[in-house]
Design an enzyme around this catalytic site. Structure first.
Site, PDB file in Angstrom:
ATOM      1  N   HIS A 172       0.503  -1.127  -0.713  1.00 38.37           N
ATOM      2  CA  HIS A 172       0.313   0.161   0.007  1.00 38.37           C
ATOM      3  C   HIS A 172       0.989   1.338   0.205  1.00 38.37           C
ATOM      4  CE1 HIS A 172      -0.239   1.459   4.745  1.00 38.37           C
ATOM      5  NE2 HIS A 172       0.966   0.693   4.428  1.00 38.37           N
TER       6      HIS A 172
ATOM      7  N   CYS B  91       5.685   5.931   4.785  1.00 46.88           N
ATOM      8  CA  CYS B  91       5.210   5.253   4.031  1.00 46.88           C
ATOM      9  C   CYS B  91       4.189   6.372   2.622  1.00 46.88           C
ATOM     10  CB  CYS B  91       3.797   5.599   4.953  1.00 46.88           C
ATOM     11  SG  CYS B  91       4.115   4.677   6.364  1.00 46.88           S
TER      12      CYS B  91
ATOM     13  N   HIS C  28       4.687   0.725  -0.445  1.00 49.66           N
ATOM     14  CA  HIS C  28       5.223  -0.784   0.591  1.00 49.66           C
ATOM     15  C   HIS C  28       4.680  -1.682   1.053  1.00 49.66           C
ATOM     16  CE1 HIS C  28       3.706   2.217   3.409  1.00 49.66           C
ATOM     17  NE2 HIS C  28       3.901   1.334   4.288  1.00 49.66           N
TER      18      HIS C  28
ATOM     19  N   HIS D 111       2.668  -5.059   4.142  1.00 48.02           N
ATOM     20  CA  HIS D 111       2.750  -5.480   5.690  1.00 48.02           C
ATOM     21  C   HIS D 111       2.432  -6.477   5.114  1.00 48.02           C
ATOM     22  CE1 HIS D 111       4.250  -1.622   7.020  1.00 48.02           C
ATOM     23  NE2 HIS D 111       2.983  -0.926   6.095  1.00 48.02           N
TER      24      HIS D 111
ATOM     25  N   ASP E 225      -5.409 -10.319  -0.032  1.00 48.30           N
ATOM     26  CA  ASP E 225      -4.352 -10.825   0.141  1.00 48.30           C
ATOM     27  C   ASP E 225      -3.516 -10.859  -1.245  1.00 48.30           C
ATOM     28  OD1 ASP E 225      -2.217 -11.876   1.490  1.00 48.30           O
ATOM     29  OD2 ASP E 225      -2.953 -14.311   0.471  1.00 48.30           O
ATOM     30  N   HIS E 226      -3.092 -10.628  -0.981  1.00 45.97           N
ATOM     31  CA  HIS E 226      -1.245 -10.300  -1.749  1.00 45.97           C
ATOM     32  C   HIS E 226      -1.724  -9.532  -2.788  1.00 45.97           C
ATOM     33  CE1 HIS E 226       0.519 -13.844   0.005  1.00 45.97           C
ATOM     34  NE2 HIS E 226       1.407 -13.584  -0.618  1.00 45.97           N
TER      35      HIS E 226
ATOM     36  N   GLU F 213      -0.735  -3.769  11.635  1.00 47.60           N
ATOM     37  CA  GLU F 213      -0.395  -3.234   9.858  1.00 47.60           C
ATOM     38  C   GLU F 213       0.739  -3.731  10.319  1.00 47.60           C
ATOM     39  OE1 GLU F 213      -1.227  -0.217   8.040  1.00 47.60           O
ATOM     40  OE2 GLU F 213       0.715   0.338   9.012  1.00 47.60           O
TER      41      GLU F 213
END
Lengths: 136, 136
Positions: free
Chosen positions: A16, A35, A41, A43, A81-82, A126
């Site tokens: 994100h 960020c 980047h 998480h 996800d991913h 996060e």
């Protein structure tokens, strides 16, 4: 009867970026720092869904946790996800994907799918050290 | 001989995608990790050095100094970055955790002081997936 809380933990990972297009680059950099990296980047997110209610007479369950796991996987993990939250998840096309907003979006997706008599709360990690809860 | 370990962490976006292969082959080999829009992780890096405790200080190495070295030569280059796009020492390489740990070793090893030896690196991509490297 007494109310009992039950919890299910699931996890997903995603890229994100925190960015407000209404602000100039300097303001975005000041507000969001690292960020704001235009290349994104990411998480490993840990999601804890809490349901509170009275155990059912027949089963002894507040909610079948396998059913809750299947629901979270189908409705949340398949979307998140991913993925790149900014680019791949339509809910964030015009909403900054902060942990706060992600938790509120997850709540909004799950709330209509869970019986009204159960209280729902979402906790989202996060990182190991940063997490949010909704509703507060 | 005593082994001293320091844990540091960073988070980053990446994707697993071999540009020499077709999109279909990339998806077959890398699955969700081939998402062209990236995904991301919280990485945990364990750095272990070995040596004999100094008579005066009792230290194998000042752990705070080890932390600073890791931050300066590794974390600052990786944290809140896109591993495929933003990191000079990963340019042109597949951004698997295996390749990442070998490149981290190359960045860090030259800066370890003479009286201790870099013994191993352990890199967690998720709480359930990690790789180790001993410089061999």
């Amino acid at each position: 009867m007494y109310k009992v809380a039950v919890y299910r933990t699931e996890h997903f990972n995603a890229a994100h970026r925190l960015h407000n297009p209404a602000f100039d680059d300097a303001t975005n950099d000041r507000l969001f720092g690292k960020c704001n990296n235009p290349h994104f980047h990411g998480h490993n997110y840990e999601l804890i869904v809490k349901l509170t209610g009275e155990p059912e007479k027949d089963t002894g369950y507040v909610y079948d946790l396998k059913k809750l796991s299947d629901l979270i996987r189908k409705e949340i993990l398949q979307r998140f996800d991913h993925k790149n939250l900014n680019l791949d998840v339509p809910e964030f096309s015009e909403l900054n994907p902060t942990a706060e907003n992600i938790a509120m979006i997850i709540y909004g997706i799950l709330r209509p799918l869970i019986e009204d008599h159960l209280d729902l709360q979402v906790r989202l990690y996060e990182t190991e050290r940063n997490f949010v809860e909704y509703p507060a | 001989m005593v082994y001293l370990t320091r844990l540091e962490h960073f988070n980053a976006a990446h994707k697993l995608y071999n540009p020499a292969w077709s999109k279909e082959k990339n998806e077959a080999v890398f699955g969700d990790c081939a998402n062209e829009n990236w995904h991301g992780h919280n990485f945990n890096l364990y750095v272990t050095v070995k040596g004999t405790p100094d008579e005066g200080s009792g230290f194998v190495m000042d752990a705070k100094h080890l932390s600073r070295l890791i931050k300066e030569h590794v974390i600052e280059k990786l944290d809140h970055k896109n591993l495929n796009l933003d990191v000079d020492f990963l340019s042109g390489k597949m951004c698997s955790t295996e390749n990442l740990i070998v490149e981290i070793w190359k960045q860090l090893e030259p800066h370890i002081q003479a009286n201790v030896t870099l013994h191993s690196l352990k890199l967690y991509e998720t709480p359930r997936i990690y790789v180790e490297y001993f410089g061999e």
